[in-house]
Design a protein around this motif. Structure first.
Motif, PDB file in Angstrom:
ATOM      1  N   UNK A 216       0.832  -1.204   0.000  1.00 46.04           N
ATOM      2  CA  UNK A 216       0.000   0.000   0.000  1.00 46.04           C
ATOM      3  C   UNK A 216       0.868   1.256   0.000  1.00 46.04           C
ATOM      4  N   UNK A 217       1.958   1.234   0.796  1.00 46.37           N
ATOM      5  CA  UNK A 217       2.876   2.371   0.827  1.00 46.37           C
ATOM      6  C   UNK A 217       3.520   2.606  -0.534  1.00 46.37           C
ATOM      7  N   UNK A 218       3.884   1.501  -1.209  1.00 47.81           N
ATOM      8  CA  UNK A 218       4.480   1.621  -2.536  1.00 47.81           C
ATOM      9  C   UNK A 218       3.491   2.248  -3.512  1.00 47.81           C
ATOM     10  N   UNK A 219       2.237   1.798  -3.460  1.00 45.58           N
ATOM     11  CA  UNK A 219       1.239   2.316  -4.385  1.00 45.58           C
ATOM     12  C   UNK A 219       0.952   3.794  -4.118  1.00 45.58           C
ATOM     13  N   UNK A 220       0.888   4.166  -2.828  1.00 45.09           N
ATOM     14  CA  UNK A 220       0.661   5.577  -2.487  1.00 45.09           C
ATOM     15  C   UNK A 220       1.828   6.428  -2.963  1.00 45.09           C
ATOM     16  N   UNK A 221       3.046   5.946  -2.734  1.00 48.06           N
ATOM     17  CA  UNK A 221       4.236   6.692  -3.173  1.00 48.06           C
ATOM     18  C   UNK A 221       4.263   6.820  -4.691  1.00 48.06           C
ATOM     19  N   UNK A 222       3.938   5.724  -5.370  1.00 54.52           N
ATOM     20  CA  UNK A 222       3.906   5.735  -6.834  1.00 54.52           C
ATOM     21  C   UNK A 222       2.882   6.757  -7.339  1.00 54.52           C
ATOM     22  N   UNK A 223       1.713   6.734  -6.745  1.00 58.76           N
ATOM     23  CA  UNK A 223       0.667   7.676  -7.153  1.00 58.76           C
ATOM     24  C   UNK A 223       1.070   9.110  -6.853  1.00 58.76           C
ATOM     25  N   UNK A 224       1.747   9.326  -5.716  1.00 64.91           N
ATOM     26  CA  UNK A 224       2.163  10.677  -5.331  1.00 64.91           C
ATOM     27  C   UNK A 224       3.154  11.246  -6.333  1.00 64.91           C
ATOM     28  N   UNK A 225       4.119  10.405  -6.754  1.00 66.35           N
ATOM     29  CA  UNK A 225       5.103  10.860  -7.742  1.00 66.35           C
ATOM     30  C   UNK A 225       4.413  11.200  -9.053  1.00 66.35           C
ATOM     31  N   UNK A 226       3.488  10.351  -9.476  1.00 62.77           N
ATOM     32  CA  UNK A 226       2.778  10.581 -10.730  1.00 62.77           C
ATOM     33  C   UNK A 226       1.966  11.880 -10.667  1.00 62.77           C
ATOM     34  N   UNK A 227       1.230  12.069  -9.561  1.00 62.33           N
ATOM     35  CA  UNK A 227       0.413  13.274  -9.416  1.00 62.33           C
ATOM     36  C   UNK A 227       1.288  14.516  -9.366  1.00 62.33           C
ATOM     37  N   UNK A 228       2.379  14.449  -8.581  1.00 62.83           N
ATOM     38  CA  UNK A 228       3.264  15.615  -8.448  1.00 62.83           C
ATOM     39  C   UNK A 228       3.865  15.995  -9.790  1.00 62.83           C
ATOM     40  N   UNK A 229       4.354  15.004 -10.524  1.00 62.92           N
ATOM     41  CA  UNK A 229       4.967  15.291 -11.821  1.00 62.92           C
ATOM     42  C   UNK A 229       3.943  15.777 -12.841  1.00 62.92           C
ATOM     43  N   UNK A 230       2.698  15.314 -12.697  1.00 61.42           N
ATOM     44  CA  UNK A 230       1.659  15.720 -13.647  1.00 61.42           C
ATOM     45  C   UNK A 230       1.192  17.147 -13.400  1.00 61.42           C
ATOM     46  N   UNK A 231       1.225  17.585 -12.134  1.00 59.09           N
ATOM     47  CA  UNK A 231       0.683  18.898 -11.788  1.00 59.09           C
ATOM     48  C   UNK A 231       1.725  20.016 -11.813  1.00 59.09           C
ATOM     49  N   UNK A 232       2.997  19.659 -11.652  1.00 61.30           N
ATOM     50  CA  UNK A 232       4.025  20.695 -11.616  1.00 61.30           C
ATOM     51  C   UNK A 232       4.511  21.024 -13.025  1.00 61.30           C
ATOM     52  N   UNK A 233       4.758  22.285 -13.243  1.00 60.20           N
ATOM     53  CA  UNK A 233       5.233  22.745 -14.547  1.00 60.20           C
ATOM     54  C   UNK A 233       6.393  23.702 -14.329  1.00 60.20           C
ATOM     55  N   UNK A 234       7.603  23.229 -14.612  1.00 60.79           N
ATOM     56  CA  UNK A 234       8.792  24.045 -14.409  1.00 60.79           C
ATOM     57  C   UNK A 234       9.178  24.695 -15.731  1.00 60.79           C
ATOM     58  N   UNK A 235       9.154  26.034 -15.813  1.00 62.54           N
ATOM     59  CA  UNK A 235       9.559  26.701 -17.059  1.00 62.54           C
ATOM     60  C   UNK A 235      11.036  26.475 -17.346  1.00 62.54           C
TER      61      UNK A 235
END
Length: 516
Positions: free
Chosen positions: A386-405
């Motif tokens: 469960x921790x792995x899945x939460x961490x995996x989802x967190x990385x995916x969400x963070x990378x999807x929402x952040x936009x670095x110019x």
């Protein structure tokens, strides 16, 4: 693994692969996103490639400065793309993104095949191989390193292909095979010149664990010499070109990067970079990599893994496993020793060690898969999953929402708004700027041998160079870069006599000096 478990497992794999593919193609949504997806050094290579396509040769600064500050074979490949689009800068970026996507995808497929052939006989080895390949393919670190406009995905594909070929050639190696591998190694050197460490590792692996009987050392020695000679003959034209035209066999980009290096300066950064590749999908933020708790923890983990490699070597029974283990170990020692002790540019250490990433991914997933059933308490296993899945989802969400110019977007914007196409500008960092403004003079020496020679003589000579340099009848009208270049006005009287500071914006990270 039960049928239901296998079904859920394949759904997870499909999700990871689709995420990796979509993320890699996401820059195609707009021109701005495509421009931002390419690295500063990627634009250096792409500028040279575009000039080749336009008939200006291997050059920068609108074709006026000959250079060898690139990795040649990828530059030629990119030049083919620019030739197809008649030199169009945006369409060229589009083509390069698509080619990088294809190369990285093929590399993931090769990693999957490598895992199937190399992992010990086990009912779930196919699942281990595809999980390692999928996680590596969708990793934010992998995506960043293989979509940067540089030779990285091409180089990685060559390394994986040759490693698979060498590992599986235990029974059919012949002198004809030595010539074939030599040709491939020579081509790999044209992709990136630090392939010398991979070439050495392949030769030593064949010498120590060759296909001949163990007591027949001299036939193997002859095979290795044939292979090495073939490699040198293929690489020789590039080496001669560098020596004759630029005074040394190393491209000037490498000489520039190494100009201010100190012995061992990259050692503190090494552990966290390697641990990041062992974690596969979970990047370590750059601001944390040099913090002593992270360095210490990473070092302890790496020491433990290194100690465990010896019993692992003793457990390997299949010749293919032992050959790959030795090949990757020797290659890793070469890269780590060179970039950790000798070479500078620590901020690029992740890129330099990136060819080890697929092998480390396969290693860590295989170890994790082996440890998993050893965990005695089932609720603990579910908790870890469960921790792995939460961490995996967190990385995916963070990378999807952040936009670095892009770090140099503000430089391009200012030049586009205030500088005419026929005016010359100079900058220390000219990758992005030089791509979008043709009349740009490089000052750090990565692609400009004149600037590199001036840097070797000292800061004063570089200042004289930029003040006095003429391209035809024109002089440098602007010096523009990050905010730090504003200090040139106070540090160098010659700059103060010839230029005035018109922009100094630390928040925007931009400074502009205009000739008086």
């Amino acid at each position: 693994m039960s049928t239901i478990q296998s079904r859920y497992f394949m759904i997870l794999i499909l999700f990871i692969i689709v995420y990796g593919a979509v993320t890699r193609l996401l820059p195609l949504q707009s021109e701005e996103a495509m421009v931002q997806s390419i690295s500063e050094d990627g634009y250096l290579m792409m500028t040279i490639a575009r000039n080749i396509a336009l008939g200006l040769g291997m050059s920068t600064a609108n074709g006026t400065i000959p250079t060898n500050g690139t990795q040649p074979l990828t530059s030629f490949l990119w030049a083919g793309i620019y030739w197809l689009v008649a030199g169009d800068k945006v369409q060229g970026i589009l083509g390069i993104i698509l080619v990088q996507f294809t190369l990285a995808t093929l590399a993931a497929v090769l990693l999957w095949r490598l895992g199937i052939h190399i992992l010990p006989p086990h009912p779930t080895k196919r699942q281990i191989a595809i999980l390692a390949a999928a996680l590596w393919y969708a990793s934010p670190v992998t995506i960043a390193q293989t979509q940067n406009g540089l030779e990285t995905p091409f180089y990685l594909l060559a390394v994986l292909g040759i490693a698979l070929l060498v590992a599986l050639s235990i029974r059919k190696w012949s002198f004809r095979h030595s010539i074939l591998i030599g040709l491939l190694l020579g081509i790999t050197f044209w992709i990136r010149n630090d392939a010398i460490f991979f070439i050495l590792a392949v030769c030593l692996t064949q010498l120590l664990l060759g296909s001949w009987q163990r007591h027949e050392f001299w036939p193997r020695f002859l095979q290795v010499n044939v292979m090495g000679t073939t490699t040198v003959l293929v690489a020789l034209p590039w080496l001669i070109y560098n020596k004759v035209n630029f005074g040394g066999i190393m491209p000037i980009s490498g000489s520039s990067q190494n100009l201010t290096s100190q012995f061992g300066q990259n050692l503190p950064l090494l552990p966290s970079v390697l641990i990041e590749y062992l974690l596969v999908f979970f990047p370590i933020p750059g601001q944390l990599q040099m913090m002593w708790p992270v360095v210490l923890a990473s070092t302890v983990v790496l020491i433990g893994i290194t100690i465990g490699l010896w019993p692992l070597w003793l457990r390997l029974q299949q010749p293919t496993e032992r050959r790959l283990f030795l090949l990757v170990s020797l290659y890793g020692i070469g890269l780590i020793g060179f970039y950790g002790l000798y070479f500078g540019a620590g901020h690029f250490l992740g890129r330099y060690l990136f060819p080890l990433s697929p092998f480390l991914a396969l290693f860590s997933v295989a170890i994790g898969w082996w440890i998993w059933p050893q965990i005695p308490w089932q609720p603990l296993r579910y908790g870890i999953l469960a921790g792995f899945m939460v961490s995996l989802s967190s990385v995916i969400v963070y990378k999807s929402l952040t936009n670095h110019p892009h770090q140099h977007a503000q430089v391009i914007d200012w030049v586009n708004q205030h500088v005419a196409e026929e005016e010359w500008v100079a900058a220390v960092q000219t990758g992005t700027l030089g791509y979008f403004h043709d009349r740009t003079l490089n000052l750090d020496g990565k692609v400009n041998p004149e600037a590199l020679q001036a840097r070797r003589q000292g800061p004063t000579e570089l200042i004289k160079y930029v003040v006095n340099k003429r391209i035809g009848s024109q002089r440098i009208e602007y010096i523009i870069d990050w905010f730090g270049i504003a200090s040139w006005i106070e540090k160098h009287s010659l700059i103060k006599q010839n230029f005035k500071l018109i922009i100094a914006d630390p928040k925007l990270n931009l400074a502009v000096l205009k000739r008086q």
